[in-house]
Design a protein around this motif. Structure first.
Motif, PDB file in Angstrom:
ATOM      1  N   LYS A  67       0.832  -1.214   0.000  1.00 56.35           N
ATOM      2  CA  LYS A  67       0.000   0.000   0.000  1.00 56.35           C
ATOM      3  C   LYS A  67       0.858   1.251   0.000  1.00 56.35           C
ATOM      4  N   THR A  68       1.868   1.268   0.851  1.00 57.52           N
ATOM      5  CA  THR A  68       2.720   2.453   0.938  1.00 57.52           C
ATOM      6  C   THR A  68       3.449   2.699  -0.372  1.00 57.52           C
ATOM      7  N   GLY A  69       3.954   1.638  -0.989  1.00 56.89           N
ATOM      8  CA  GLY A  69       4.618   1.772  -2.279  1.00 56.89           C
ATOM      9  C   GLY A  69       3.682   2.312  -3.342  1.00 56.89           C
ATOM     10  N   ARG A  70       2.446   1.794  -3.381  1.00 59.87           N
ATOM     11  CA  ARG A  70       1.454   2.301  -4.343  1.00 59.87           C
ATOM     12  C   ARG A  70       1.176   3.780  -4.093  1.00 59.87           C
ATOM     13  N   ASP A  71       0.968   4.131  -2.821  1.00 57.86           N
ATOM     14  CA  ASP A  71       0.623   5.512  -2.491  1.00 57.86           C
ATOM     15  C   ASP A  71       1.783   6.476  -2.752  1.00 57.86           C
ATOM     16  N   LEU A  72       3.005   5.983  -2.651  1.00 55.01           N
ATOM     17  CA  LEU A  72       4.181   6.819  -2.934  1.00 55.01           C
ATOM     18  C   LEU A  72       4.523   6.849  -4.424  1.00 55.01           C
ATOM     19  N   GLY A  73       3.933   5.941  -5.192  1.00 54.09           N
ATOM     20  CA  GLY A  73       4.236   5.885  -6.616  1.00 54.09           C
ATOM     21  C   GLY A  73       5.543   5.181  -6.923  1.00 54.09           C
ATOM     22  N   ALA A  74       6.068   4.444  -5.959  1.00 56.19           N
ATOM     23  CA  ALA A  74       7.316   3.686  -6.131  1.00 56.19           C
ATOM     24  C   ALA A  74       7.176   2.394  -5.332  1.00 56.19           C
ATOM     25  N   PRO A  75       7.097   1.241  -6.001  1.00 50.65           N
ATOM     26  CA  PRO A  75       6.824  -0.019  -5.305  1.00 50.65           C
ATOM     27  C   PRO A  75       7.813  -0.375  -4.193  1.00 50.65           C
ATOM     28  N   ASP A  76       9.059   0.063  -4.304  1.00 53.90           N
ATOM     29  CA  ASP A  76      10.056  -0.221  -3.265  1.00 53.90           C
ATOM     30  C   ASP A  76      10.731   1.092  -2.881  1.00 53.90           C
ATOM     31  N   HIS A  77       9.916   2.032  -2.456  1.00 55.06           N
ATOM     32  CA  HIS A  77      10.394   3.376  -2.105  1.00 55.06           C
ATOM     33  C   HIS A  77      11.430   3.296  -0.988  1.00 55.06           C
ATOM     34  N   GLY A  78      12.455   4.109  -1.075  1.00 59.87           N
ATOM     35  CA  GLY A  78      13.537   4.084  -0.097  1.00 59.87           C
ATOM     36  C   GLY A  78      13.104   4.354   1.334  1.00 59.87           C
ATOM     37  N   SER A  79      12.001   5.057   1.510  1.00 57.03           N
ATOM     38  CA  SER A  79      11.553   5.373   2.875  1.00 57.03           C
ATOM     39  C   SER A  79      10.890   4.185   3.562  1.00 57.03           C
ATOM     40  N   MET A  80      10.603   3.128   2.806  1.00 52.53           N
ATOM     41  CA  MET A  80       9.978   1.943   3.414  1.00 52.53           C
ATOM     42  C   MET A  80      11.082   1.079   4.020  1.00 52.53           C
ATOM     43  N   VAL A  81      11.112   1.015   5.343  1.00 56.71           N
ATOM     44  CA  VAL A  81      12.191   0.316   6.040  1.00 56.71           C
ATOM     45  C   VAL A  81      11.699  -0.797   6.962  1.00 56.71           C
ATOM     46  N   TRP A  82      10.403  -1.088   6.938  1.00 60.12           N
ATOM     47  CA  TRP A  82       9.888  -2.164   7.785  1.00 60.12           C
ATOM     48  C   TRP A  82      10.585  -3.480   7.465  1.00 60.12           C
ATOM     49  N   ASP A  83      10.949  -3.664   6.200  1.00 60.68           N
ATOM     50  CA  ASP A  83      11.644  -4.885   5.798  1.00 60.68           C
ATOM     51  C   ASP A  83      13.000  -5.005   6.476  1.00 60.68           C
ATOM     52  N   GLU A  84      13.718  -3.905   6.593  1.00 61.69           N
ATOM     53  CA  GLU A  84      15.007  -3.919   7.303  1.00 61.69           C
ATOM     54  C   GLU A  84      14.810  -4.187   8.794  1.00 61.69           C
ATOM     55  N   ILE A  85      13.776  -3.592   9.371  1.00 61.44           N
ATOM     56  CA  ILE A  85      13.530  -3.754  10.805  1.00 61.44           C
ATOM     57  C   ILE A  85      13.253  -5.219  11.140  1.00 61.44           C
ATOM     58  N   VAL A  86      12.341  -5.826  10.412  1.00 59.21           N
ATOM     59  CA  VAL A  86      11.988  -7.227  10.670  1.00 59.21           C
ATOM     60  C   VAL A  86      13.198  -8.129  10.435  1.00 59.21           C
ATOM     61  N   ALA A  87      13.950  -7.859   9.380  1.00 60.22           N
ATOM     62  CA  ALA A  87      15.110  -8.698   9.058  1.00 60.22           C
ATOM     63  C   ALA A  87      16.195  -8.599  10.125  1.00 60.22           C
ATOM     64  N   ILE A  88      16.474  -7.393  10.631  1.00 63.72           N
ATOM     65  CA  ILE A  88      17.528  -7.270  11.646  1.00 63.72           C
ATOM     66  C   ILE A  88      17.053  -7.875  12.968  1.00 63.72           C
TER      67      ILE A  88
END
Length: 173
Positions: free
Chosen positions: A85-106
């Motif tokens: 949803k955030t990627g769609r709303d930002l107009g970039a599917p993997d926008h740099g500001s999306m960091v939840w993936d890094e948080i969960v991974a670390i």
């Protein structure tokens, strides 16, 4: 008469107003850690590392290894629609500001290397950032072929596993 397909929205700049406009944005942007002007992924990873240690030391009865494993699994699953949803709303599917993936991974990395010294955790942080930024194979393959929220979350999960592999080899040697 010709019908033109609507173009996807142009990528917009993420800011606190955007982040607070929807719970998915707040989560995907790491509660603000993804809004750093430079290296948001590094700031998101730092937030994940620090939150893991603070939560584990402050509430050890709640944030047990078993519960962390559940938190990582649920975090991964809710991260898929939140990042989509955030990627769609930002107009970039993997926008740099999306960091939840890094948080969960670390969180996953910290779960499997602790208890250990702060220096070892810092080394794990650096190794993870290397894999996340450079994206060597097989991370690059999945990053390029699997899109959407699942793709956003998956490449960082693979970077976490590769980080853990490095540490497993290091401990054996």
């Amino acid at each position: 008469m010709t019908v033109q397909a609507s173009a996807p929205p142009a990528a917009i700049r993420a800011n606190s107003s955007f982040m607070l406009a929807h719970p998915a944005h707040l989560l995907a942007q790491g509660f603000g850690s993804g809004l750093a002007r430079t290296m948001p992924g590094t700031f998101g990873t730092l937030f994940g590392w620090l939150s893991f240690n603070v939560l584990s030391s402050r509430w050890p009865g709640i944030f047990t290894p078993e519960n962390w494993l559940l938190i990582v699994a649920v975090g991964f699953l809710i991260g898929i629609p939140a990042c989509a949803k955030t990627g769609r709303d930002l107009g970039a599917p993997d926008h740099g500001s999306m960091v939840w993936d890094e948080i969960v991974a670390i969180w996953l990395v910290m779960l499997f290397i602790t208890p250990t010294s702060a220096w070892t955790q810092f080394a794990a942080f650096l190794v993870f950032r290397f894999f996340d930024m450079v994206k060597p194979q097989p991370i690059r393959h999945f990053d390029r072929t699997i899109k959407g929220g699942f793709g956003v979350m998956l490449d960082d999960l693979i970077a976490a596993f590769m980080t853990l592999l490095v540490f497993a080899i290091w401990r054996v040697l």
